[in-house]
Design an enzyme around this catalytic site. Structure first.
Site: not given
Ligand code: HMG
Length: 384
Positions: A77, A109, A231
């Site tokens: 990103e 993500c 994450h």
């Protein structure tokens, strides 16, 4: 056919700031940043670095001429071009053959996980070929913003093949998408916008919903896992999700999950948010700093704001130690130099324009952005 991650490489820039110094500069109690957020250092990318150079550094560690790579996907990103994919720049830098498919993938993500799942399908259809999936990002929120303490930078490269030596995908996965305004970065902005507390809430809600669905779809419970990887935008975040299980499970089980979680965030604490790469850095960190068992089944929670979430299981392969260069990866973190908060601020505020970006003699890495000419980015590989 068994398909999964055969090799994995990691790169983070060679400069970092100390989080206690950042807290002092921002007149914040350092405990908030080190305990409340759970970070200790933050990677600072240099003026000649971006998602292309970091992707090349991570991939360069794991690929060789004999790999029959047919697909290159970069999840990012932090793209450098609205049109040309980061993956396309890599063909020259990494001397990749021309008979490959290459493109970039974006969903915050979640990008690298999307790439891995596509790679799995590609290898299933082309068992003699491998796919290179790279997560490469610079997390930027801005000087003196609430998100600043959660910035970071780096890349994780993964080679996906049949008969993988590190991690086998189990084909047990659940996923979901909701249109949510928790975090975004419009094309005009170099820094992200976040509804911070709301984003934490959505992250936890996604985990809870997917965990319910996973248990239901695959008739499994927490007893099937010793390790859950998350994450990691900052190290406290995954713990917030893990804590939702606390009241439902035996305290010893929760303690052992928490212990493995801590080993999985040890490296993330030193670099900050890698965005797409964060979950896979947690995997590396667990393999290096934890106590992984041969054939251990682990659960991975991938979350990309906006938002897409996926929860999937995978099995650690008995030969993983021979295929993971732990010493090289540890050196990536060790061989770094601390810079002051004002040096970091100067670097952060630089905006590369047409012209030479840096003197070649000042470059500390193998791959670098050398020049921007007619707005085209020209990269170079250091010949040493
Ligand atoms: P904030 O408002 O500055 O912090 O923003 P806070 O007031 O919420 O405090 C944070 C924690 O520190 C709290 O603990 C405080 O109690 C504690 P918690 O309630 O969370 O358990 N605290 C202290 N602890 C010890 N000693 C003290 C002290 N003072 C306070 N003295 C926030 C924090 C994370 C929201 C902000 O940094 C931010 O907006 N970050 C960016 C967004 C983000 O990372 N969100 C994570 C979920 S979304 C996601 O993961 C996706 C993402 O990676 C993007 C993508 O997908 O591309 C971000």
């Amino acid at each position: 056919m068994d398909i999964g991650i055969d090799k994995i490489g990691f790169y983070t820039p060679k400069k970092y700031i100390d989080i206690v110094e950042l807290a002092k500069a921002r007149k914040v109690d350092p405990d908030k940043f080190t305990i409340g957020i759970g970070q200790s250092k933050q990677a600072v990318p240099l003026e000649y670095q971006d998602s292309v150079t970091m992707a090349a550094e991570a991939a360069d560690q794991i690929i060789s001429k004999d790999d029959n790579i047919g697909l290159v996907i970069v999840g990012t990103e932090s793209s450098v071009d609205e049109s040309k994919a980061v993956a396309t720049f890599l063909v020259d830098l990494l001397d990749l053959p021309e008979n490959i498919r290459s493109f970039e993938i974006k969903e915050a993500c979640y990008g690298a996980t999307a790439g891995l799942k596509m790679a799995e399908g590609f290898v299933a259809l082309n068992p003699d070929k491998k796919a290179l999936v790279i997560a490469s990002d610079i997390a930027r929120y801005g000087i003196n913003t609430p998100g600043e303490v959660t910035q970071g930078a780096g890349a994780v490269a993964m080679l996906v093949s049949q008969d993988p030596k590190i991690l086998k995908f189990d084909h047990e996965e659940v996923y979901m998408t909701k249109n949510v305004g928790d975090f975004w970065r419009p094309t005009f902005s170099k820094t992200a916008f976040a509804r911070g507390k709301f984003s934490n809430q959505i992250y936890v809600e996604f985990f809870s919903e997917l965990w319910k669905k996973y248990q239901n779809d695959f008739n499994q419970s927490v007893d099937d896992f010793d390790t859950m990887l998350f994450h990691v935008p900052y190290t406290k975040m995954g713990m917030k999700a893990l804590k939702t299980l606390k009241d439902q499970i035996d305290p010893d089980k929760f303690d052992s999950l928490s212990k493995n979680y801590q080993s999985s965030v040890q490296m993330g604490r030193e670099v900050g948010n890698l965005y797409t790469g964060s979950l896979y850095l947690a995997l590396i960190s667990y393999l290096i700093n934890g106590d992984p068992k041969d054939n251990e089944k682990i659960l991975l929670f991938s979350y990309g704001s906006g938002a897409v979430g996926e929860l999937y299981s995978a099995t650690i392969q008995p030969e993983f130690k021979n295929n993971l260069d732990s010493e090289k990866i540890k050196k990536v973190l060790k061989n770094r130099e601390k810079i002051s908060i004002s040096e970091y601020e100067n670097i952060f505020n630089e905006s590369p324009a047409n012209g030479y970006i840096t003197r070649d003699t000042d470059v500390l890495d193998k791959f670098y952005l050398r020049e921007i000419k007619e707005s085209e980015r020209l990269y170079k590989k250091m010949d040493h």
